[in-house]
Design an enzyme around this catalytic site. Structure first.
Site, mmCIF file in Angstrom:
data_model
loop_
_atom_site.group_PDB
_atom_site.id
_atom_site.type_symbol
_atom_site.label_atom_id
_atom_site.label_comp_id
_atom_site.label_asym_id
_atom_site.label_seq_id
_atom_site.Cartn_x
_atom_site.Cartn_y
_atom_site.Cartn_z
ATOM 1 C CG ASN A 1 -1.930 -0.479 1.337
ATOM 2 O OD1 ASN A 1 -2.699 -1.018 0.039
ATOM 3 N ND2 ASN A 1 -1.955 -2.082 2.272
ATOM 4 C CG ASP B 1 1.186 8.967 -12.095
ATOM 5 O OD1 ASP B 1 0.022 8.629 -12.318
ATOM 6 O OD2 ASP B 1 1.976 9.323 -11.294
#
Length: 327
Positions: A120, A282
Site C-alpha cells: 500500500n 500514472d
C-alpha cells in the site's frame, strides 16, 4: 500540464500512518498537521527522491515507451527557484521530456510524501510552488501557447483542477475546437468530492476519461455502469465519442468501446514481485498515451498501459529500466 512534485518515498509503519491520520492507500493534500511529516520521514527512514507529480510521471513513461524521437511531450507546471526545482529540471532533462516550468521564488518546489506499508502507499502532497501556476504568466504567453497549438494529444491529471482550472478549460477548448484529443484523469476521490464544479466545467471537452476503482466506484455501484454514465455526460465535440477507461489495480481494466463496456485483464504478476504500486496508474496512462499518439487501437493503447504499469510496480517510485521490452 500539471503539478511537478519531488517524490520523497520511504517505508513506514502503521504507527506513523496513525500519528498523521493517514489511510494506508490514499492520496491527499497536506494540511498543517502534516507539515512535520516530511521532516520526520527524511530523518527516520531510508528515503528515495524521484521526480514526480502525476501528469509529469505519465509523460515521462510515454516518452520512455516511445524512446525515439526524444521530447515528444511538452510539460507545463510551476516550480520554485530552489534545489528541489533544480533536481526536477535535471530529471525532466534526463527523461527527455520538454519541460517548460513557470519558475517563481515565493514558494518552494512542491513535494509528495509516499508513505509505503506493504504494497500500500499513502500519498501526501504539499503542492507549494505547484499551486502557484498562473495562466496569464505562463500558458497565455505566445511562445508557450504555440507549443500548445503544436500538440495533437493533451493530457492533464485531475489534480491540476485544484490549481488552475482556467488553464485546463483553455487547453481543453482548443482541443475540442480543433478536433484534437483531450484526456483527463479523475486522479483521487477528493477531486470529484470537493472540486466537482471545475471538474464538470471541463467534462464536456473530455475525449478520454481515466480513473481507478477508488475514484470511480462506491462499493454498491457497478463500475461498468459508472463508466457508461461518465461516457454519456454532455460533450462539446460530437465528432469523437468519449472513451472512459477505469483501472482496478490487479483486477480487470474496464473501458467503453463504442456503445459497449469491455473488460481487459491485466498482466499476471507474482505478489512477491510487487515492490511499490505508487505510480502504477500514472504508468498505465503513460503507456496508453504512447500508443495513442501513434494512432493505435484502443485495445492496443490499453495493452501498452498494462505493460508499463506492470514494469513500474516492480520498482520503487515511478522509475523504469533503460529501455522497454515491449512488442
Amino acid at each position: 500540464m500539471g503539478n511537478p512534485l519531488l517524490d520523497i518515498s520511504a517505508v513506514v509503519d502503521k504507527d506513523f500512518l496513525d500519528k498523521y491520520g493517514l489511510k494506508p492507500n490514499d492520496q491527499i493534500l497536506a494540511e498543517d498537521k502534516h507539515k512535520a511529516l516530511f521532516a520526520e520521514m527524511v530523518q527516520r527512514n531510508k528515503v528515495e527522491y524521484h521526480a514526480g507529480g502525476s501528469t509529469q510521471n505519465s509523460v515521462k513513461i510515454a516518452q520512455w515507451m516511445i524512446q525515439k524521437p526524444q521530447k515528444v511531450a511538452t510539460f507545463f507546471g510551476c516550480i520554485g527557484t530552489d534545489q528541489f526545482g533544480q533536481i526536477l529540471k535535471q530529471k525532466a532533462e534526463e527523461a527527455h521530456v520538454d519541460a517548460h516550468y513557470y519558475e517563481q521564488s515565493e514558494e518552494p518546489t512542491g513535494t509528495c510524501a509516499a508513505c509505503i506499508t506493504g504494497d500500500n502507499r499513502s500519498l501526501v502532497a504539499n503542492l507549494a510552488a505547484a499551486n502557484c501556476y498562473k495562466k496569464e504568466k505562463h500558458l497565455d504567453l505566445d511562445g508557450n501557447w504555440e507549443l500548445v497549438k503544436k500538440a495533437k494529444v493533451y493530457y492533464i491529471a485531475g489534480f491540476f483542477l485544484t490549481v488552475s482550472p482556467d488553464s485546463i478549460v483553455k487547453v481543453a477548448t482548443h482541443a475540442s475546437e480543433n478536433n484534437k484529443i483531450f484526456g483527463l484523469n479523475l486522479s483521487a476521490p477528493f477531486i470529484s468530492q470537493f472540486f466537482k464544479e471545475p471538474l464538470m466545467k471541463v467534462m464536456p471537452y473530455v475525449d478520454i476519461l481515466f480513473g481507478n476503482e477508488t475514484v470511480s466506484a462506491r462499493p454498491t455501484e457497478d463500475i461498468a455502469e459508472i463508466a457508461k454514465k461518465a461516457q454519456n455526460l454532455p460533450k462539446e465535440n460530437a465528432k469523437r465519442q468519449r472513451i472512459v477507461v477505469f483501472t482496478q489495480g490487479k483486477d480487470d481494466t474496464v473501458a467503453t468501446v463504442g456503445d459497449n463496456v469491455t473488460v481487459f485483464p491485466v498482466l499476471d504478476i507474482d505478489q512477491n514481485d510487487i515492490v511499490d504500486t505508487n505510480g502504477a496508474g500514472d504508468a498505465f496512462v503513460g503507456g496508453f498515451l504512447s500508443a495513442l499518439v501513434q494512432e493505435h487501437s484502443l485495445e492496443e493503447c490499453i495493452r501498452a498501459g498494462h505493460y508499463a504499469a506492470n514494469v513500474i510496480i516492480r520498482r520503487v517510485g515511478c522509475t523504469f529500466p533503460e529501455k522497454p521490452n515491449y512488442q
